[in-house]
Design a protein around this motif. Sequence first.
Motif, PDB file in Angstrom:
ATOM      1  N   ILE A 153       0.852  -1.366   0.041  1.00  0.00           N
ATOM      2  CA  ILE A 153      -0.018   0.211   0.068  1.00  0.00           C
ATOM      3  C   ILE A 153       0.636   1.295  -0.118  1.00  0.00           C
ATOM      4  O   ILE A 153       1.252   1.646   1.131  1.00  0.00           O
ATOM      5  CB  ILE A 153      -0.773   0.062   1.360  1.00  0.00           C
ATOM      6  CG1 ILE A 153      -1.756  -1.260   1.143  1.00  0.00           C
ATOM      7  CG2 ILE A 153      -1.807   1.263   1.213  1.00  0.00           C
ATOM      8  CD1 ILE A 153      -2.650  -1.461   2.319  1.00  0.00           C
ATOM      9  N   PRO A 154       1.149   1.840  -1.064  1.00  0.00           N
ATOM     10  CA  PRO A 154       2.152   2.761  -1.264  1.00  0.00           C
ATOM     11  C   PRO A 154       1.605   4.182  -0.550  1.00  0.00           C
ATOM     12  O   PRO A 154       2.410   4.866   0.056  1.00  0.00           O
ATOM     13  CB  PRO A 154       2.399   2.977  -2.821  1.00  0.00           C
ATOM     14  CG  PRO A 154       1.283   2.273  -3.502  1.00  0.00           C
ATOM     15  CD  PRO A 154       0.866   1.433  -2.522  1.00  0.00           C
ATOM     16  N   TYR A 155       0.289   4.405  -0.551  1.00  0.00           N
ATOM     17  CA  TYR A 155      -0.237   5.472   0.178  1.00  0.00           C
ATOM     18  C   TYR A 155      -1.300   5.117   1.063  1.00  0.00           C
ATOM     19  O   TYR A 155      -2.297   4.210   0.964  1.00  0.00           O
ATOM     20  CB  TYR A 155      -0.802   6.404  -0.951  1.00  0.00           C
ATOM     21  CG  TYR A 155       0.007   6.918  -2.018  1.00  0.00           C
ATOM     22  CD1 TYR A 155       1.166   7.822  -1.926  1.00  0.00           C
ATOM     23  CD2 TYR A 155      -0.127   6.569  -3.288  1.00  0.00           C
ATOM     24  CE1 TYR A 155       2.026   8.107  -2.787  1.00  0.00           C
ATOM     25  CE2 TYR A 155       0.575   6.821  -4.564  1.00  0.00           C
ATOM     26  CZ  TYR A 155       1.718   7.653  -4.146  1.00  0.00           C
ATOM     27  OH  TYR A 155       2.586   8.232  -5.239  1.00  0.00           O
ATOM     28  N   SER A 156      -1.441   5.910   2.033  1.00  0.00           N
ATOM     29  CA  SER A 156      -2.069   5.355   3.528  1.00  0.00           C
ATOM     30  C   SER A 156      -2.447   6.731   4.265  1.00  0.00           C
ATOM     31  O   SER A 156      -1.518   7.422   4.501  1.00  0.00           O
ATOM     32  CB  SER A 156      -1.585   4.125   4.029  1.00  0.00           C
ATOM     33  OG  SER A 156      -2.534   4.017   5.049  1.00  0.00           O
ATOM     34  N   SER A 157      -3.669   6.632   4.753  1.00  0.00           N
ATOM     35  CA  SER A 157      -3.901   7.590   5.783  1.00  0.00           C
ATOM     36  C   SER A 157      -3.676   7.295   7.154  1.00  0.00           C
ATOM     37  O   SER A 157      -4.086   8.143   7.954  1.00  0.00           O
ATOM     38  CB  SER A 157      -5.549   8.225   5.435  1.00  0.00           C
ATOM     39  OG  SER A 157      -6.255   7.357   5.789  1.00  0.00           O
ATOM     40  N   LEU A 158      -3.393   6.154   7.358  1.00  0.00           N
ATOM     41  CA  LEU A 158      -3.206   5.601   8.676  1.00  0.00           C
ATOM     42  C   LEU A 158      -1.872   5.998   9.290  1.00  0.00           C
ATOM     43  O   LEU A 158      -0.976   6.441   8.639  1.00  0.00           O
ATOM     44  CB  LEU A 158      -3.114   4.132   8.601  1.00  0.00           C
ATOM     45  CG  LEU A 158      -4.551   3.304   8.086  1.00  0.00           C
ATOM     46  CD1 LEU A 158      -4.012   1.966   8.228  1.00  0.00           C
ATOM     47  CD2 LEU A 158      -5.620   3.650   9.148  1.00  0.00           C
ATOM     48  N   ALA A 159      -1.793   6.182  10.556  1.00  0.00           N
ATOM     49  CA  ALA A 159      -0.688   6.715  11.016  1.00  0.00           C
ATOM     50  C   ALA A 159       0.517   5.902  10.566  1.00  0.00           C
ATOM     51  O   ALA A 159       0.520   4.582  10.513  1.00  0.00           O
ATOM     52  CB  ALA A 159      -0.836   6.330  12.866  1.00  0.00           C
ATOM     53  N   GLY A 160       1.626   6.636  10.423  1.00  0.00           N
ATOM     54  CA  GLY A 160       2.961   5.921   9.742  1.00  0.00           C
ATOM     55  C   GLY A 160       2.845   5.758   8.306  1.00  0.00           C
ATOM     56  O   GLY A 160       3.766   5.419   7.834  1.00  0.00           O
ATOM     57  N   GLY A 161       1.595   6.237   7.572  1.00  0.00           N
ATOM     58  CA  GLY A 161       1.659   5.740   6.243  1.00  0.00           C
ATOM     59  C   GLY A 161       2.044   7.003   5.566  1.00  0.00           C
ATOM     60  O   GLY A 161       2.351   8.314   6.040  1.00  0.00           O
ATOM     61  N   THR A 162       2.382   6.677   4.232  1.00  0.00           N
ATOM     62  CA  THR A 162       2.807   7.762   3.356  1.00  0.00           C
ATOM     63  C   THR A 162       1.446   8.311   2.820  1.00  0.00           C
ATOM     64  O   THR A 162       0.787   7.679   1.987  1.00  0.00           O
ATOM     65  CB  THR A 162       3.790   7.142   2.009  1.00  0.00           C
ATOM     66  OG1 THR A 162       5.022   6.742   2.834  1.00  0.00           O
ATOM     67  CG2 THR A 162       4.019   8.510   1.255  1.00  0.00           C
ATOM     68  N   PRO A 163       1.142   9.575   2.881  1.00  0.00           N
ATOM     69  CA  PRO A 163       0.075  10.372   2.449  1.00  0.00           C
ATOM     70  C   PRO A 163      -0.008  10.255   1.084  1.00  0.00           C
ATOM     71  O   PRO A 163       1.212  10.617   0.421  1.00  0.00           O
ATOM     72  CB  PRO A 163      -0.127  11.521   3.154  1.00  0.00           C
ATOM     73  CG  PRO A 163       1.404  11.982   3.598  1.00  0.00           C
ATOM     74  CD  PRO A 163       2.057  10.621   3.626  1.00  0.00           C
ATOM     75  N   HIS A 164      -1.041  10.356   0.399  1.00  0.00           N
ATOM     76  CA  HIS A 164      -1.245  10.460  -1.098  1.00  0.00           C
ATOM     77  C   HIS A 164      -0.823  12.061  -1.420  1.00  0.00           C
ATOM     78  O   HIS A 164      -1.163  12.906  -0.654  1.00  0.00           O
ATOM     79  CB  HIS A 164      -2.707  10.073  -1.673  1.00  0.00           C
ATOM     80  CG  HIS A 164      -2.741  10.375  -3.269  1.00  0.00           C
ATOM     81  ND1 HIS A 164      -3.133  11.544  -3.839  1.00  0.00           N
ATOM     82  CD2 HIS A 164      -2.471   9.288  -4.023  1.00  0.00           C
ATOM     83  CE1 HIS A 164      -2.964  11.005  -5.075  1.00  0.00           C
ATOM     84  NE2 HIS A 164      -2.477  10.015  -5.349  1.00  0.00           N
ATOM     85  N   PRO A 165      -0.106  12.386  -2.509  1.00  0.00           N
ATOM     86  CA  PRO A 165       0.287  13.516  -2.772  1.00  0.00           C
ATOM     87  C   PRO A 165      -0.907  14.695  -2.733  1.00  0.00           C
ATOM     88  O   PRO A 165      -0.978  15.612  -2.262  1.00  0.00           O
ATOM     89  CB  PRO A 165       1.062  13.726  -4.226  1.00  0.00           C
ATOM     90  CG  PRO A 165       1.190  12.241  -4.164  1.00  0.00           C
ATOM     91  CD  PRO A 165       0.264  11.368  -3.435  1.00  0.00           C
TER      92      PRO A 165
END
Length: 115
Positions: free
Chosen positions: A98-110
């Motif tokens: 999952i390259p983008y995630s809104s979960l804590a520690g995830g990389t947000p979508h641009p």
Amino acid sequence: MPQYLLANYLPDNFDPSTVTEATVRAISDLNDELEAAGARLMACGLSPASQAKSVRGQPGGEALVTDGPYLEANMDEALAWARKAAFDPGSRGEVREIPYSSLAGGTPHPSRVKP
């Protein structure tokens, strides 16, 4: 109440440099709408199907891991968890990054990164 996963899959030949500002804006607007409606638990994007691993339970308790489409961890750790979930011959699973995630520690979508 049932919950649903809505997934948009990136094509195998996806080139992020081809994404237009209008598309980024549209994704951001949709995420804002989903959040306002309380309809979004998290947002993420999946890597292309060609990068997926399939996990199938086998007789005798073994798990068969194959390339192809069908946690915070590296792929080996994620596959270890998936093997545990392949507890019978009828079980089917898939592991994709999952390259983008809104979960804590995830990389947000641009589209979600505020300047």
